[in-house]
Every structure is written in C-alpha cells, then in structure tokens.
Design a protein around this motif. Sequence first.
Motif, PDB file in Angstrom:
ATOM      1  N   GLY A  98      -6.814  11.727 -12.498  1.00  0.00           N
ATOM      2  CA  GLY A  98      -6.394  11.877 -13.525  1.00  0.00           C
ATOM      3  C   GLY A  98      -8.105  11.425 -13.675  1.00  0.00           C
ATOM      4  N   ARG A  99      -8.419  10.616 -13.012  1.00  0.00           N
ATOM      5  CA  ARG A  99     -10.237  10.373 -13.511  1.00  0.00           C
ATOM      6  C   ARG A  99     -10.706  11.532 -13.347  1.00  0.00           C
ATOM      7  N   ARG A 100     -10.442  12.134 -11.727  1.00  0.00           N
ATOM      8  CA  ARG A 100     -11.466  13.288 -11.691  1.00  0.00           C
ATOM      9  C   ARG A 100     -11.224  14.368 -12.204  1.00  0.00           C
ATOM     10  N   SER A 101     -10.103  14.212 -13.327  1.00  0.00           N
ATOM     11  CA  SER A 101      -9.780  15.797 -13.682  1.00  0.00           C
ATOM     12  C   SER A 101     -10.816  15.265 -15.465  1.00  0.00           C
ATOM     13  N   ILE A 102     -10.624  13.676 -15.734  1.00  0.00           N
ATOM     14  CA  ILE A 102     -11.346  13.756 -16.833  1.00  0.00           C
ATOM     15  C   ILE A 102     -13.156  13.699 -16.320  1.00  0.00           C
ATOM     16  N   ASP A 103     -13.334  13.367 -15.434  1.00  0.00           N
ATOM     17  CA  ASP A 103     -14.829  13.976 -14.577  1.00  0.00           C
ATOM     18  C   ASP A 103     -15.207  15.135 -14.879  1.00  0.00           C
ATOM     19  N   ALA A 159       0.788  -0.999   0.274  1.00  0.00           N
ATOM     20  CA  ALA A 159       0.032   0.159   0.094  1.00  0.00           C
ATOM     21  C   ALA A 159       0.916   1.049  -0.336  1.00  0.00           C
ATOM     22  N   ASN A 160       2.084   1.184   0.571  1.00  0.00           N
ATOM     23  CA  ASN A 160       2.692   2.169   0.592  1.00  0.00           C
ATOM     24  C   ASN A 160       3.582   2.686  -0.691  1.00  0.00           C
ATOM     25  N   THR A 161       4.162   1.980  -1.458  1.00  0.00           N
ATOM     26  CA  THR A 161       4.780   1.737  -2.654  1.00  0.00           C
ATOM     27  C   THR A 161       3.819   2.672  -3.891  1.00  0.00           C
ATOM     28  N   THR A 162       2.929   2.138  -3.453  1.00  0.00           N
ATOM     29  CA  THR A 162       1.445   1.874  -4.541  1.00  0.00           C
ATOM     30  C   THR A 162       0.812   3.255  -4.234  1.00  0.00           C
ATOM     31  N   LEU A 163       0.814   4.026  -3.039  1.00  0.00           N
ATOM     32  CA  LEU A 163       0.217   5.262  -2.816  1.00  0.00           C
ATOM     33  C   LEU A 163       0.057   6.506  -3.588  1.00  0.00           C
ATOM     34  N   GLN A 164       1.713   6.306  -4.367  1.00  0.00           N
ATOM     35  CA  GLN A 164       1.491   8.042  -5.549  1.00  0.00           C
ATOM     36  C   GLN A 164       1.111   7.606  -6.514  1.00  0.00           C
ATOM     37  N   VAL A 165       1.225   6.390  -7.091  1.00  0.00           N
ATOM     38  CA  VAL A 165       0.576   5.971  -8.390  1.00  0.00           C
ATOM     39  C   VAL A 165      -0.753   5.778  -7.881  1.00  0.00           C
ATOM     40  N   SER A 166      -1.464   5.427  -7.154  1.00  0.00           N
ATOM     41  CA  SER A 166      -2.692   5.921  -7.450  1.00  0.00           C
ATOM     42  C   SER A 166      -3.949   7.152  -7.054  1.00  0.00           C
ATOM     43  N   ALA A 167      -2.941   8.276  -6.145  1.00  0.00           N
ATOM     44  CA  ALA A 167      -2.976   9.341  -6.439  1.00  0.00           C
ATOM     45  C   ALA A 167      -3.456   9.947  -7.847  1.00  0.00           C
ATOM     46  N   LYS A 199     -13.450  17.512 -16.157  1.00  0.00           N
ATOM     47  CA  LYS A 199     -13.300  19.197 -17.429  1.00  0.00           C
ATOM     48  C   LYS A 199     -12.353  19.859 -16.396  1.00  0.00           C
ATOM     49  N   LYS A 200     -11.732  19.621 -15.835  1.00  0.00           N
ATOM     50  CA  LYS A 200     -10.510  19.927 -14.771  1.00  0.00           C
ATOM     51  C   LYS A 200      -9.239  19.973 -14.117  1.00  0.00           C
ATOM     52  N   PRO A 201      -8.659  20.980 -14.397  1.00  0.00           N
ATOM     53  CA  PRO A 201      -6.906  20.407 -13.696  1.00  0.00           C
ATOM     54  C   PRO A 201      -7.885  20.055 -12.668  1.00  0.00           C
ATOM     55  N   ILE A 202      -7.011  18.865 -11.884  1.00  0.00           N
ATOM     56  CA  ILE A 202      -7.114  18.257 -10.527  1.00  0.00           C
ATOM     57  C   ILE A 202      -5.479  18.732  -9.384  1.00  0.00           C
ATOM     58  N   LYS A 203      -4.917  19.310  -8.937  1.00  0.00           N
ATOM     59  CA  LYS A 203      -3.889  19.303  -7.981  1.00  0.00           C
ATOM     60  C   LYS A 203      -3.867  18.076  -7.342  1.00  0.00           C
ATOM     61  N   ILE A 204      -3.052  17.285  -6.754  1.00  0.00           N
ATOM     62  CA  ILE A 204      -2.963  16.286  -5.256  1.00  0.00           C
ATOM     63  C   ILE A 204      -1.789  17.069  -4.700  1.00  0.00           C
ATOM     64  N   LYS A 205      -3.019  17.765  -3.247  1.00  0.00           N
ATOM     65  CA  LYS A 205      -2.063  17.792  -2.341  1.00  0.00           C
ATOM     66  C   LYS A 205      -1.203  16.598  -1.462  1.00  0.00           C
ATOM     67  N   TYR A 206      -0.287  16.979  -1.351  1.00  0.00           N
ATOM     68  CA  TYR A 206       1.068  16.569  -0.103  1.00  0.00           C
ATOM     69  C   TYR A 206       1.285  16.794   1.845  1.00  0.00           C
ATOM     70  N   ASP A 207       0.923  15.572   2.483  1.00  0.00           N
ATOM     71  CA  ASP A 207       1.701  16.527   3.834  1.00  0.00           C
ATOM     72  C   ASP A 207       2.892  17.013   4.125  1.00  0.00           C
ATOM     73  N   GLU A 208       2.819  17.053   5.272  1.00  0.00           N
ATOM     74  CA  GLU A 208       4.762  16.992   5.585  1.00  0.00           C
ATOM     75  C   GLU A 208       5.621  15.604   5.422  1.00  0.00           C
ATOM     76  N   HIS A 209       4.987  14.882   5.053  1.00  0.00           N
ATOM     77  CA  HIS A 209       6.017  14.038   5.196  1.00  0.00           C
ATOM     78  C   HIS A 209       6.051  13.388   3.403  1.00  0.00           C
ATOM     79  N   GLY A 210       5.299  14.528   2.208  1.00  0.00           N
ATOM     80  CA  GLY A 210       5.348  13.940   0.634  1.00  0.00           C
ATOM     81  C   GLY A 210       4.267  13.080  -0.306  1.00  0.00           C
ATOM     82  N   GLU A 211       3.717  12.325   1.428  1.00  0.00           N
ATOM     83  CA  GLU A 211       2.687  11.823   0.886  1.00  0.00           C
ATOM     84  C   GLU A 211       1.462  12.364   0.387  1.00  0.00           C
ATOM     85  N   PRO A 212       0.441  11.819  -0.732  1.00  0.00           N
ATOM     86  CA  PRO A 212      -0.244  11.874  -0.972  1.00  0.00           C
ATOM     87  C   PRO A 212      -1.399  12.271   0.163  1.00  0.00           C
ATOM     88  N   CYS A 213      -2.132  13.800   0.303  1.00  0.00           N
ATOM     89  CA  CYS A 213      -3.239  13.392   1.291  1.00  0.00           C
ATOM     90  C   CYS A 213      -4.515  14.214   1.295  1.00  0.00           C
TER      91      CYS A 213
END
Length: 80
Positions: A55-60, A42-50, A62-76
């Motif tokens: 990408g899916r949200r952006s398509i749905d 789960a830890n190594t696939t978190l970035q890819v899942s984010a 029809k606008k850019p979606i930014k990934i937010k990251y926590d203080e450890h660099g993990e998607p949140c």
Amino acid sequence: DGHFGGRHGYGYRSFEDFVRRATELNKKTVDLKELDSCMPTANTTLQVSAILEAGRRSIDEKKPIKIKYDEHGEPCGFEA
C-alpha cells in the motif's frame, strides 16, 4: 494511593506476556507454532506487513503494486 497504576494497561501486559512466552520458549515448554496462535509473531504478522508495504509503495509510486508469493503462500516480494 502511591501504587503504580499502569500495570493493567495494554503496554505493560503485552510486554509481560512477551517475556513470559520468551521464557517458555527458552525452556522448550512451548514452540513457535503454538505461539503463532496466541500472540503476534513474525510469522503471523508477515501477511499484514506485506499488505501495508504494498500500500505504501502504491501510494508513493502512484500505481498498483502486486505482492509476490512463494510456493508456501508466504509473501516474498513485490512487483509493479
């Protein structure tokens, strides 16, 4: 020849490897950090899942979606 021929296929091997690694983890002969380097945890696939989710949200939406990251660099989370 009457023998199961699928035992060398990807699905069988990956399942067998997962069970072996889970057993090692339960016996405490390996820790999660070690498993991160040799199998998709789960830890190594978190970035890819984010990335896939953004990408899916952006398509749905029809606008850019930014990934937010926590203080450890993990998607949140995500923001439009």
